[in-house]
Design an enzyme around this catalytic site. Sequence first.
Site, PDB file in Angstrom:
ATOM      1  N   ASN A 168      23.101 -44.128 -33.564  1.00 29.44           N
ATOM      2  CA  ASN A 168      22.825 -44.232 -32.123  1.00 29.44           C
ATOM      3  C   ASN A 168      23.618 -43.123 -31.428  1.00 29.44           C
ATOM      4  OD1 ASN A 168      22.572 -44.937 -29.454  1.00 29.44           O
ATOM      5  ND2 ASN A 168      23.858 -46.783 -29.602  1.00 29.44           N
ATOM      6  N   TRP A 169      22.893 -42.105 -30.974  1.00 23.84           N
ATOM      7  CA  TRP A 169      23.580 -40.923 -30.399  1.00 23.84           C
ATOM      8  C   TRP A 169      24.031 -41.151 -28.959  1.00 23.84           C
ATOM      9  CZ3 TRP A 169      19.794 -36.460 -32.235  1.00 23.84           C
ATOM     10  CH2 TRP A 169      19.795 -36.446 -33.632  1.00 23.84           C
TER      11      TRP A 169
ATOM     12  N   GLY B  37      27.666 -45.181 -33.991  1.00 29.33           N
ATOM     13  CA  GLY B  37      27.666 -44.371 -32.772  1.00 29.33           C
ATOM     14  C   GLY B  37      28.388 -43.057 -33.007  1.00 29.33           C
ATOM     15  N   GLY B  38      29.671 -43.009 -32.635  1.00 32.55           N
ATOM     16  CA  GLY B  38      30.463 -41.774 -32.702  1.00 32.55           C
ATOM     17  C   GLY B  38      30.343 -41.018 -34.020  1.00 32.55           C
TER      18      GLY B  38
ATOM     19  N   SER C 280      32.489 -48.920 -34.335  1.00 35.42           N
ATOM     20  CA  SER C 280      33.485 -48.063 -34.989  1.00 35.42           C
ATOM     21  C   SER C 280      33.298 -47.948 -36.499  1.00 35.42           C
ATOM     22  CB  SER C 280      34.902 -48.538 -34.655  1.00 35.42           C
ATOM     23  OG  SER C 280      35.135 -48.422 -33.259  1.00 35.42           O
TER      24      SER C 280
ATOM     25  N   GLU D 238      26.011 -51.443 -24.162  1.00 39.02           N
ATOM     26  CA  GLU D 238      26.174 -50.611 -22.956  1.00 39.02           C
ATOM     27  C   GLU D 238      25.069 -50.889 -21.943  1.00 39.02           C
ATOM     28  OE1 GLU D 238      26.574 -47.048 -25.255  1.00 39.02           O
ATOM     29  OE2 GLU D 238      28.509 -47.822 -25.936  1.00 39.02           O
TER      30      GLU D 238
ATOM     31  N   HIS E 122      21.364 -53.023 -26.177  1.00 42.36           N
ATOM     32  CA  HIS E 122      22.663 -52.491 -26.622  1.00 42.36           C
ATOM     33  C   HIS E 122      23.751 -52.945 -25.651  1.00 42.36           C
ATOM     34  CE1 HIS E 122      25.913 -49.616 -27.270  1.00 42.36           C
ATOM     35  NE2 HIS E 122      25.473 -49.567 -28.503  1.00 42.36           N
TER      36      HIS E 122
ATOM     37  N   GLY F 202      33.184 -48.047 -30.039  1.00 42.65           N
ATOM     38  CA  GLY F 202      33.840 -46.851 -29.513  1.00 42.65           C
ATOM     39  C   GLY F 202      35.349 -46.974 -29.371  1.00 42.65           C
TER      40      GLY F 202
HETATM   41  P1  PGA Z   1      30.531 -46.653 -32.248  1.00 43.41           P
HETATM   42  O1  PGA Z   1      29.212 -47.164 -31.502  1.00 43.41           O
HETATM   43  O2  PGA Z   1      30.175 -46.486 -33.700  1.00 43.41           O
HETATM   44  O3  PGA Z   1      30.883 -45.372 -31.592  1.00 43.41           O
HETATM   45  O4  PGA Z   1      31.564 -47.721 -32.059  1.00 43.41           O
HETATM   46  C1  PGA Z   1      28.328 -48.075 -32.095  1.00 43.41           C
HETATM   47  C2  PGA Z   1      27.214 -48.441 -31.154  1.00 43.41           C
HETATM   48  O5  PGA Z   1      27.467 -48.570 -29.947  1.00 43.41           O
HETATM   49  O6  PGA Z   1      26.047 -48.636 -31.570  1.00 43.41           O
END
Ligand code: PGA
Length: 248
Positions: free
Chosen positions: A9-10, A227-228, A206, A91, A89, A166
Amino acid sequence: MRRILIAGNWKMNVIDNILPVARAAEENRVDVAVFPPFVYLERIINELKGSKVVVGAQNMHHQESGPYTGETSPKFLLEMNVKHVIIGHSERRHVFKESDEEISLKMKKALSLNMNPILCVGETESERLSNKHKSSVENQLKIGLGGIENNLKNIIIAYEPVWAIGTGNTATPNDAEEMHSFIREQISYIFGRNVASEMIVLYGGSVNEENVKDLLRKDNIDGALVGGASLKGDKFAKIIEIGGKTNI
Ligand code: PGA
């Protein structure tokens, strides 16, 4: 037998180099998907033409057209042959205040169009600290999956504890497995044992090339939503490789 899926997930970012990802997807027995920002979908689809990497979207609206400034219709996604879409998601839920009800409408729309929604669920830190993590996730699953009858096989779940996203604080493999097995149990109450045993449940929060192996070893963890660590092609390729080894 559930196949491992490694998904990137960018968010509002773009990967530095997609080539190692395409190569790793080719060389390893694992499903791979990436979720670029909308405006990059076409470019990434073109760059990945002929590769095994699936390209999906990070969100969609629950209507197909109308006065919804700034939103994206699922029909537009399908015109580009984009069928995978992340729904709800954390966010979207917490920063953009998407409600469970809106998420439920999106799930129903995606499935009615035979798309593959990835429903994200997860508790906040305060819910975990007050021992409400299971009831919170149960509620999100009940509303997100309620009233759905068609294309159940298309559904993917991602368990993403909000406090782990994150932050570098990934859930321990045991804590994650406990929630994944709880989630599978909830799915079996909603859709029955057979559907629950086939459904892919990803872990997210993470995930990186150091911790992914121990997470994927757990019985109910079928992959990762990254994500990251999905923004650096080489690092993400390494995670895909580890996913491939776990699949065997
Ligand atoms: P992260 O994000 O790996 O940066 O914690 C994961 C996500 O929000 O899908």
